[in-house]
Design a protein around this motif. Structure first.
Motif, short mmCIF file in Angstrom:
data_model
loop_
_atom_site.label_atom_id
_atom_site.label_comp_id
_atom_site.label_asym_id
_atom_site.label_seq_id
_atom_site.Cartn_x
_atom_site.Cartn_y
_atom_site.Cartn_z
N GLU A 5 -3.21 -4.57 -1.32
CA GLU A 5 -3.05 -4.19 0.07
C GLU A 5 -2.64 -2.73 0.19
OE1 GLU A 5 -0.50 -5.52 4.03
OE2 GLU A 5 -0.48 -6.77 2.22
N PHE A 6 -3.38 -1.98 0.99
CA PHE A 6 -3.06 -0.58 1.24
C PHE A 6 -2.51 -0.44 2.65
CE2 PHE A 6 -5.47 -0.02 -2.51
CZ PHE A 6 -5.21 1.24 -3.00
N SER A 7 -1.62 0.54 2.83
CA SER A 7 -1.04 0.80 4.14
C SER A 7 -2.08 1.47 5.03
CB SER A 7 0.19 1.69 3.98
OG SER A 7 -0.18 2.96 3.49
N PRO A 8 -1.82 1.57 6.34
CA PRO A 8 -2.79 2.22 7.25
C PRO A 8 -3.18 3.63 6.83
CG PRO A 8 -1.12 1.04 8.51
CD PRO A 8 -0.68 0.99 7.07
N ASP A 9 -2.29 4.34 6.14
CA ASP A 9 -2.63 5.70 5.72
C ASP A 9 -3.40 5.72 4.40
OD1 ASP A 9 -0.72 5.11 3.83
OD2 ASP A 9 0.63 6.75 4.34
N GLY A 10 -3.74 4.52 3.88
CA GLY A 10 -4.55 4.43 2.66
C GLY A 10 -3.76 4.45 1.38
N SER A 11 -2.43 4.51 1.46
CA SER A 11 -1.63 4.59 0.25
C SER A 11 -1.15 3.22 -0.21
CB SER A 11 -0.42 5.51 0.47
OG SER A 11 0.42 4.98 1.48
N SER A 12 -0.85 3.11 -1.48
CA SER A 12 -0.35 1.88 -2.06
C SER A 12 1.07 2.11 -2.54
CB SER A 12 -1.24 1.46 -3.23
OG SER A 12 -0.67 0.39 -3.96
N CYS A 13 1.76 1.04 -2.89
CA CYS A 13 3.15 1.18 -3.34
C CYS A 13 3.25 1.22 -4.86
CB CYS A 13 4.00 0.04 -2.79
SG CYS A 13 3.47 -1.60 -3.33
N GLU A 14 2.12 1.27 -5.56
CA GLU A 14 2.14 1.32 -7.02
C GLU A 14 0.91 2.04 -7.55
OE1 GLU A 14 0.16 -3.10 -7.80
OE2 GLU A 14 2.31 -2.79 -8.11
N PHE A 15 0.98 2.45 -8.81
CA PHE A 15 -0.13 3.13 -9.46
C PHE A 15 -1.23 2.12 -9.75
CE2 PHE A 15 -2.31 4.72 -13.29
CZ PHE A 15 -2.60 6.02 -12.90
N GLU A 16 -2.43 2.35 -9.20
CA GLU A 16 -3.53 1.39 -9.27
C GLU A 16 -4.46 1.70 -10.44
OE1 GLU A 16 -3.59 -1.21 -7.51
OE2 GLU A 16 -2.06 -0.72 -6.04
N LYS A 17 -4.05 1.32 -11.64
CA LYS A 17 -4.80 1.68 -12.84
C LYS A 17 -6.22 1.12 -12.83
CE LYS A 17 -4.62 1.66 -17.89
NZ LYS A 17 -3.81 1.31 -19.09
N ASP A 18 -6.39 -0.14 -12.46
CA ASP A 18 -7.73 -0.74 -12.47
C ASP A 18 -8.67 -0.04 -11.49
OD1 ASP A 18 -6.94 -2.53 -14.38
OD2 ASP A 18 -6.57 -4.17 -12.98
N ARG A 19 -8.14 0.32 -10.35
CA ARG A 19 -8.96 1.00 -9.36
C ARG A 19 -9.38 2.39 -9.86
NH1 ARG A 19 -9.26 -0.73 -4.09
NH2 ARG A 19 -7.51 -2.11 -4.54
N HIS A 20 -8.46 3.06 -10.55
CA HIS A 20 -8.78 4.37 -11.12
C HIS A 20 -9.83 4.26 -12.22
CE1 HIS A 20 -5.72 6.04 -8.68
NE2 HIS A 20 -4.70 5.56 -9.37
N LEU A 21 -9.76 3.22 -13.01
CA LEU A 21 -10.75 3.02 -14.07
C LEU A 21 -12.14 2.81 -13.47
CD1 LEU A 21 -8.83 0.76 -16.62
CD2 LEU A 21 -9.68 3.08 -16.99
N TRP A 22 -12.20 2.08 -12.39
CA TRP A 22 -13.49 1.86 -11.73
C TRP A 22 -14.06 3.20 -11.25
CZ3 TRP A 22 -15.12 2.82 -6.72
CH2 TRP A 22 -16.34 2.24 -6.35
N TYR A 23 -13.21 4.02 -10.65
CA TYR A 23 -13.63 5.34 -10.17
C TYR A 23 -14.15 6.20 -11.32
CZ TYR A 23 -12.96 10.10 -8.27
OH TYR A 23 -13.12 11.41 -7.88
#
Length: 390
Positions: A5-23
């Protein structure tokens, strides 16, 4: 991939390693069309992608042998050893578009090899575990001396260009200050820049190249040191040239180069500042003042916080031994606001990610001790632990 879940400003509360790997996997396979204008910097783009994968401990996704062979294909070679005395630089080309074929007699008539590209090439090879003793380092180092100016600074290629602290670092390492097309396009739309006013910046390169190749034959260290010292400003930071405004990138280039050349020690502030060749108290004060109220770091006074300066300033403080004085929690929270829901990091909160700020976002999290990330060698700009043997 688990949904987060991301906040309205697009930020998360933790480092999203899996998402970065996909990128990064996407960027490794094929770059978006917006990067066409950076074709000349293809080796630099590769450096950002592969270095980022290494920080995330995901080099298993890289075809190492294929990448190594691709990197090696960009090195320029002199026809004879006598050519090394004629002033041309025999390093690495940045892309196929700057790599011209030899003429019918085997001469390299148009040699576009570049200090920054050479740093990127060597850094990638080192990351992938390639034995750099197999490189024609003699050609690189001996021809690199022709790039050093009488005042100790360096130009990036033998036909001439701007000379400043960035290239001194390149000779010892390489600092390419890269303008990302996604970020630049948004900056132009917002009126922050005009097309003709932005130029590529380069990481400090010369000291790093010598350091990685294990020889300082490529530069006059004393001249380089004197030039660096002239760049320290009245407020303690370093400008890119003598008398210019203190800048985060220039300060990193200066301090990292001095450390690589052995003129300052690691954890420098724990030693006697009276014997230091730089004004250490003022430098420490200037760096600590760059952490803004939002927790991020700014590159200059009265500028907005920017993801990349979490490394440029944070790296200086790590070398000096002053990293413990920053507010790590505040920096962590700022960086999360620049973490994209698509993976990667942006320059400012809420903007699109790019490879440059993504890489420096990862290095900043590595310095903060984020679990699952490799420790980072601040001076050389690569993770400390590299895989062995290709």
């Amino acid at each position: 991939m688990e949904l987060v879940e991301f906040s309205p400003d697009g930020s998360s509360c933790e480092f999203e390693k899996d998402r970065h790997l996909w990128y990064l996997q996407m960027m490794y396979e094929i770059l978006p069309s917006h990067y066409q204008c950076q074709e000349i910097n293809r080796l630099t783009l590769a450096y950002f992608v592969i270095s980022s994968l290494n920080i995330l401990d995901a080099l298993d996704q890289v075809d190492k042998e294929r990448v190594v062979n691709w990197i090696l294909s960009f090195q320029a070679y002199p026809k004879t050893r006598g050519e090394l005395e004629k002033g041309q630089f025999y390093g690495f080309h940045g892309s196929r578009t700057s790599q011209y074929p030899q003429d019918d007699e085997g001469d390299l008539k148009y040699n576009g090899s570049h200090l920054a590209s050479t740093y990127c090439a060597l850094a990638i090879l080192k990351i992938l575990g390639y034995n750099l003793s197999s490189i024609d380092s003699e050609s690189i180092l001996l021809s690199m001396r022709a790039l050093q100016k009488p005042d100790g600074s360096f130009v990036p290629l033998h036909v001439g260009a701007e000379n400043d602290l960035r290239f001194v670092y390149c000779a010892g390492k390489k600092q390419v200050l890269f303008v990302d097309p996604f970020w630049f396009w948004h900056e132009v739309r917002k009126g922050r820049y005009k097309w003709g006013s932005v130029k590529q910046k380069l990481f400090c390169v010369s000291a790093a190249i010598c350091s990685m190749l294990g020889s300082w034959d490529g530069m006059d260290q004393e001249k380089a040191k004197e030039y660096i010292l002239k760049c320290q400003s009245y407020d303690g930071g370093f400008g890119l040239t003598p008398g210019s405004e203190s800048h985060g990138g220039g300060t990193y280039c200066a301090v990292a180069s001095l450390r690589l050349m052995g003129f300052i020690e690691d954890d420098h502030i724990s030693k006697s500042s009276e014997s230091s060749i730089i004004d250490l108290p003022m430098l420490l004060r200037w760096c600590l003042q760059r952490q803004a109220p939002d927790g991020g770091f700014q590159g200059r006074s009265n500028k907005a916080s920017d993801t990349c300066y979490a490394f440029w300033i944070g790296g200086v403080l790590r070398i000096l031994g002053g990293y413990r004085f920053i507010s790590k929690r505040a920096l962590y929270d700022f960086l999360l606001t620049c973490q994209s829901e698509y993976g990667g990091f942006s320059k400012f909160p809420g903007e699109l990610p790019d490879l440059y700020h993504t890489f420096y976002g990862f290095t900043a999290f590595s310095l903060l001790g984020e679990p699952g990330l490799k420790p980072f060698c601040v001076e050389l700009g690569i993770p400390i632990i590299a895989p062995l043997g290709i």
